[in-house]
Design an enzyme around this catalytic site. Sequence first.
Site, PDB file in Angstrom:
ATOM      1  N   PHE A  26       0.853  -1.193   0.000  1.00  0.00           N
ATOM      2  CA  PHE A  26       0.000   0.000   0.000  1.00  0.00           C
ATOM      3  C   PHE A  26       0.892   1.248   0.000  1.00  0.00           C
ATOM      4  CE2 PHE A  26      -2.979   3.087   1.713  1.00  0.00           C
ATOM      5  CZ  PHE A  26      -4.183   2.700   1.144  1.00  0.00           C
ATOM      6  N   TYR A  78     -11.472   1.472  10.007  1.00  0.00           N
ATOM      7  CA  TYR A  78     -12.596   1.911   9.159  1.00  0.00           C
ATOM      8  C   TYR A  78     -12.883   0.935   8.026  1.00  0.00           C
ATOM      9  CZ  TYR A  78      -8.499   3.803   6.764  1.00  0.00           C
ATOM     10  OH  TYR A  78      -7.264   3.941   6.191  1.00  0.00           O
ATOM     11  N   LYS A  79     -12.058  -0.115   7.872  1.00  0.00           N
ATOM     12  CA  LYS A  79     -12.309  -1.099   6.819  1.00  0.00           C
ATOM     13  C   LYS A  79     -13.230  -2.179   7.402  1.00  0.00           C
ATOM     14  CE  LYS A  79      -8.219   0.288   4.307  1.00  0.00           C
ATOM     15  NZ  LYS A  79      -6.750   0.231   4.220  1.00  0.00           N
ATOM     16  N   ARG A  87     -12.061  -5.496  -6.981  1.00  0.00           N
ATOM     17  CA  ARG A  87     -11.993  -6.194  -5.689  1.00  0.00           C
ATOM     18  C   ARG A  87     -13.416  -6.328  -5.145  1.00  0.00           C
ATOM     19  NH1 ARG A  87      -8.026  -3.080  -1.795  1.00  0.00           N
ATOM     20  NH2 ARG A  87      -9.615  -1.484  -2.134  1.00  0.00           N
ATOM     21  N   ASP A 125       1.340  -4.766   8.970  1.00  0.00           N
ATOM     22  CA  ASP A 125       0.273  -3.789   8.797  1.00  0.00           C
ATOM     23  C   ASP A 125      -1.001  -4.608   8.580  1.00  0.00           C
ATOM     24  OD1 ASP A 125      -1.684  -2.113   7.780  1.00  0.00           O
ATOM     25  OD2 ASP A 125      -0.230  -0.782   6.832  1.00  0.00           O
TER      26      ASP A 125
HETATM   27  C1  LIG Z   1      -5.992   1.420   4.151  1.00  0.00           C
HETATM   28  C2  LIG Z   1      -4.528   1.284   4.352  1.00  0.00           C
HETATM   29  C3  LIG Z   1      -3.755   2.349   4.834  1.00  0.00           C
HETATM   30  C4  LIG Z   1      -4.361   3.705   5.073  1.00  0.00           C
HETATM   31  O1  LIG Z   1      -3.631   4.450   5.992  1.00  0.00           O
HETATM   32  P1  LIG Z   1      -4.295   5.621   6.836  1.00  0.00           P
HETATM   33  O2  LIG Z   1      -3.168   6.107   7.651  1.00  0.00           O
HETATM   34  O3  LIG Z   1      -5.418   5.011   7.635  1.00  0.00           O
HETATM   35  O4  LIG Z   1      -4.826   6.637   5.890  1.00  0.00           O
HETATM   36  C5  LIG Z   1      -2.390   2.119   5.040  1.00  0.00           C
HETATM   37  N1  LIG Z   1      -1.834   0.921   4.808  1.00  0.00           N
HETATM   38  C6  LIG Z   1      -2.560  -0.125   4.336  1.00  0.00           C
HETATM   39  C7  LIG Z   1      -1.904  -1.447   4.085  1.00  0.00           C
HETATM   40  C8  LIG Z   1      -3.920   0.034   4.090  1.00  0.00           C
HETATM   41  O5  LIG Z   1      -4.632  -0.987   3.596  1.00  0.00           O
END
Ligand SMILES: *Cc1c(COP(=O)(O)O)cnc(C)c1O
Length: 419
Positions: free
Chosen positions: A129, A239-240, A394, A214
Amino acid sequence: MNDTAATLDATDPLASFRQEFHLPPGPDGQPCAYFCGNSLGLLPRAARAAVEREFASWEERGVEGHFLGASPWMHYHSTLAEATARLVGARPLEVVVMNNLTVNLHLLLVSFYRPTATRYKVLMEGGAFPSDQYALESQARLHGLNPDDVIVELVPRPGEHTLRTADIETKIAELGDSLATVIIGGVNYYTGQAFDMAAITKAGHAVGAFVGFDLAHAAGNLELHLHDWDVDFACWCTYKYLNSGPGGTSGVFVHERFAERPDLVRLAGWWGHDASERFKMKKGFRPMPGAAGWQLSNAQIFPMAIHAASLDIVERAGGMPALRRKSEQLTARLESHIRALNLPAAKLEIITPTDPAQRGCQLSVLVHERGRELFDFLADQGVIADWREPNVIRLAPVPLYNSFADVDRVGEALTRFFS
Ligand SMILES: *Cc1c(COP(=O)(O)O)cnc(C)c1O
């Protein structure tokens, strides 16, 4: 697919939880089939009242809300520890809820990426990500290092879409004494591959590296055993799959073995300071034991109130084992619908592993032709999926609010599109 969706929904022990969420309407005004819980989970009906309670406390008590009421703000973070620990397979001492995900990733890397002249490499999955990539690049620079010298990326073998555990272990062994830290997404956001976190942790520890994950796409999606897997550190957003609202708060895990290590370098703030003397306002940082000692600021009560309501739903549903049971069934059914299309891989292929142990709920479908058109067609049919450039759709069926009928709705829409 011997059972009809109607039968499966009628006997689904989690069916009633769908009513606890607001399902956005599709183009026909009826609830959509929402398959985007991997990006933003839906609004729990209980969230509004949970926030209202904190508004009421603020309204009635002002600053006294820190000390009075059902959940005084001063100790609010600790009220989330038990449920958070159960969620990720940790001890309450090992977890804390604070900040946002990328912020927490940085805070943890300050402690768990401590490069030396010889041990300075970081192992990540290729195509991580972007926020994680930027975090690691900037951590390398923070230590005066060139990210290109520091970051080693794991890539699938030619012709494959996902990584093999054995290849990850081999790479870790190869890097050996030069490897400082392994940081991998527990479930890759793009392919949906779930990694063998126990095996990766073991391999990392064997060469003396720290190992962290992560868990943005794993928390609330997979059964996790962070303590038993011996993971050093982890963080996730809420939030996911945890339905705690856009920009919601984040969770952090730090293994118990670091609980009484005030010597570990960290960025400090007053909320991580020994609670018994926090308000003495003295010089000299003395961290609280455990993950709570990584806190900086006083708790963000409003996002945390939503998160508390969401965690309560997970607990009432029977926790991750119950969610995962239904999740595997939903995803297996979605997979059979896609396979039943009988399309050649040159047109459409599922890049997520077929083995349920190597995936969460999400299926990533690589659409070689007319991908964007398919995505828009699904949206017209009230199926909310998610599009990732250059050509991946997805689909994430979520056990708390998706039904088997939702899954069949996608299957029918796909059949119509390709017939
Ligand atoms: C959704 C996601 C993020 C988002 O980071 P925020 O700091 O919450 O904006 C970061 N890393 C991964 C792997 C994600 O899936």
